[in-house]
Design an enzyme around this catalytic site. Structure first.
Site, PDB file in Angstrom:
ATOM      1  N   HIS A 290       0.981  -1.121  -0.012  1.00  0.00           N
ATOM      2  CA  HIS A 290       0.059  -0.178   0.312  1.00  0.00           C
ATOM      3  C   HIS A 290       0.965   1.114   0.009  1.00  0.00           C
ATOM      4  O   HIS A 290       1.833   1.360   0.503  1.00  0.00           O
ATOM      5  CB  HIS A 290      -1.046  -0.116   1.235  1.00  0.00           C
ATOM      6  CG  HIS A 290      -2.021  -0.850   1.190  1.00  0.00           C
ATOM      7  ND1 HIS A 290      -3.435  -0.861   1.597  1.00  0.00           N
ATOM      8  CD2 HIS A 290      -2.089  -2.368   0.656  1.00  0.00           C
ATOM      9  CE1 HIS A 290      -4.160  -1.958   1.376  1.00  0.00           C
ATOM     10  NE2 HIS A 290      -3.266  -2.874   1.135  1.00  0.00           N
TER      11      HIS A 290
ATOM     12  N   ASP B 121      -7.309 -12.589  -2.992  1.00  0.00           N
ATOM     13  CA  ASP B 121      -6.470 -11.195  -2.830  1.00  0.00           C
ATOM     14  C   ASP B 121      -5.898 -11.097  -4.341  1.00  0.00           C
ATOM     15  O   ASP B 121      -4.833 -10.562  -4.682  1.00  0.00           O
ATOM     16  CB  ASP B 121      -5.345 -11.200  -1.877  1.00  0.00           C
ATOM     17  CG  ASP B 121      -4.895  -9.853  -1.761  1.00  0.00           C
ATOM     18  OD1 ASP B 121      -5.408  -8.865  -1.851  1.00  0.00           O
ATOM     19  OD2 ASP B 121      -3.623  -9.838  -1.053  1.00  0.00           O
TER      20      ASP B 121
END
Length: 388
Positions: free
Chosen positions: A143, A280
């Site tokens: 991220h 994911d």
């Protein structure tokens, strides 16, 4: 769509496998599951291959992209529908498009797009999973650190409104956050809106994680990953997840993200039904692409891994059918239980088990037709049939 019958295959109801049964569908719902000899006469009948299993369609609550599409790059209705369409080929009939930590204005676009996709009949979209931005800068994974932040009053108000809007439409907001970055009042207000809160990308202590579970956090996003390792005097969020009988744990079973031995111990520790599969998934899934771009950086597809140039994992290169296969092969889980981990248990987590995750009268006709190797021959989404 007129009432019709699916017959010829074995049928997995979500609880057990039936031989010699037929499934009656009407208007996108399951009307009956009956012995073949008791099936209504005079209806259109689809004869399925005898060596197949008709099962509940898979439900994936963590999907970043597929088919060359990344939801963060294209936070639009079309992108959400394209991702869902690609993953249908691997048996996923319901999903939460997942939007990871990003700028507030792009997050708003993603939430609106997912909500509008949910409202389209037969889309397979169940809402949205916001993975961030209220996560730990110590455990960001891939991220973008400059987008990680703590929530303000406006954030809480908009998220409560989103949770309520999605719940009214029959969907859900799933939000991954770091418990140490938010107050208990934030957790209580947001969970009260119908949102499902998960701890993830967190450096929280064991004690703080327990407090957050009491304040409204329901489970853990990709347990083990983006969390501190277990230490003798610092058990952290991982042990809190093991210990809580009520907490749900999403896991990526690709043989890469978590060592199978850790997952086998998790399954021994948790009550049956509290561990579920997620992928994911990222844009290369369902394609032959070898790279994609995330936050302007090139992500490489290598040996079943998706990694940055410095080796950081960036999502997973797996679909739900593969996750089911791996759960049987790597973890020693019975086939029927692996199917539940991909369908019934995610539905229960969202509180949608009366509509999804099983084959019973009144449930939506979201089905997958499987070979013994879990390859997918066909799917039905709200009764709409598609052969792969």
């Amino acid at each position: 769509m007129t009432r019709h019958i699916l017959t010829g295959s074995r049928v997995f109801t979500g609880e057990r496998i039936l031989e010699g049964h037929s499934v009656v569908l009407d208007a996108g719902h399951i009307v009956a599951v009956v012995p073949r000899r008791e099936a209504p006469v005079g209806l259109s009948t689809r004869e399925l291959p005898a060596d197949t299993l008709l099962a509940p369609g898979f439900i994936d609550l963590q999907v970043n992209g597929a088919g060359g599409v990344l939801f963060n790059d294209s936070p639009t209705v079309d992108a959400a529908l394209a991702i869902a369409s690609t993953l249908r080929r691997s048996g996923t009939t319901s999903l939460l498009p997942t939007f990871i930590t990003d700028a507030p204005e792009r997050t708003r676009l993603a939430c609106d797009a997912a909500t509008r996709a949910l409202e389209q009949p037969g889309s397979g979209v169940l809402g949205v999973h916001l993975e961030g931005p209220f996560i730990s800068p110590e455990r960001p994974g891939v991220h973008a650190p400059h987008h990680i932040r703590q929530p303000g009053a406006e954030d809480l108000a908009s998220l409560v409104a989103l949770g309520e809007r999605l719940a009214r439409a029959g969907g859900r907001l799933l939000m991954t956050l770091a418990p140490e970055r938010v107050e208990d009042t934030f957790l209580q207000r947001l969970s009260g809106s119908g949102a499902v809160l998960f701890a993830g990308h967190t450096a929280a202590s064991y004690e703080r994680t327990q407090q957050a579970l009491a304040a409204g956090v329901r489970g853990f996003t990709h347990l083990f990953n983006a969390m501190p390792p277990v230490q003798g005097r610092q058990p952290g969020p991982v042990v809190a997840g093991f210990e809580s009988d009520d907490a749900w744990c999403g896991v990526i079973v690709d043989g890469v993200h978590v060592h199978p031995a850790n997952l086998r111990q998790l399954l021994k520790a948790k009550p049956r039904g509290k561990v579920f599969l997620v992928t994911d998934a990222m844009p290369p899934v369902g394609t032959k692409e070898t790279t994609f771009t995330l936050y302007g950086h090139t992500i490489l597809r290598r040996d079943g891994r998706l990694v940055t140039e410095d080796g950081t994992l960036a999502g997973a290169d797996i679909d739900m059918a593969s996750a089911v296969r791996n759960t049987v092969r790597l973890l020693g889980v019975p086939f029927e239980e692996a199917l539940r981990m991909a369908s019934l248990y995610p539905a229960r987590l969202l509180g949608l088990e009366s509509r999804l995750g099983g084959l019973a009268p009144g449930q939506r006709a979201n089905l997958a037709l499987l070979r013994d190797d879990v390859s997918v021959l066909a799917t039905w989404v709200d009764g709409n049939e598609q052969w792969h």
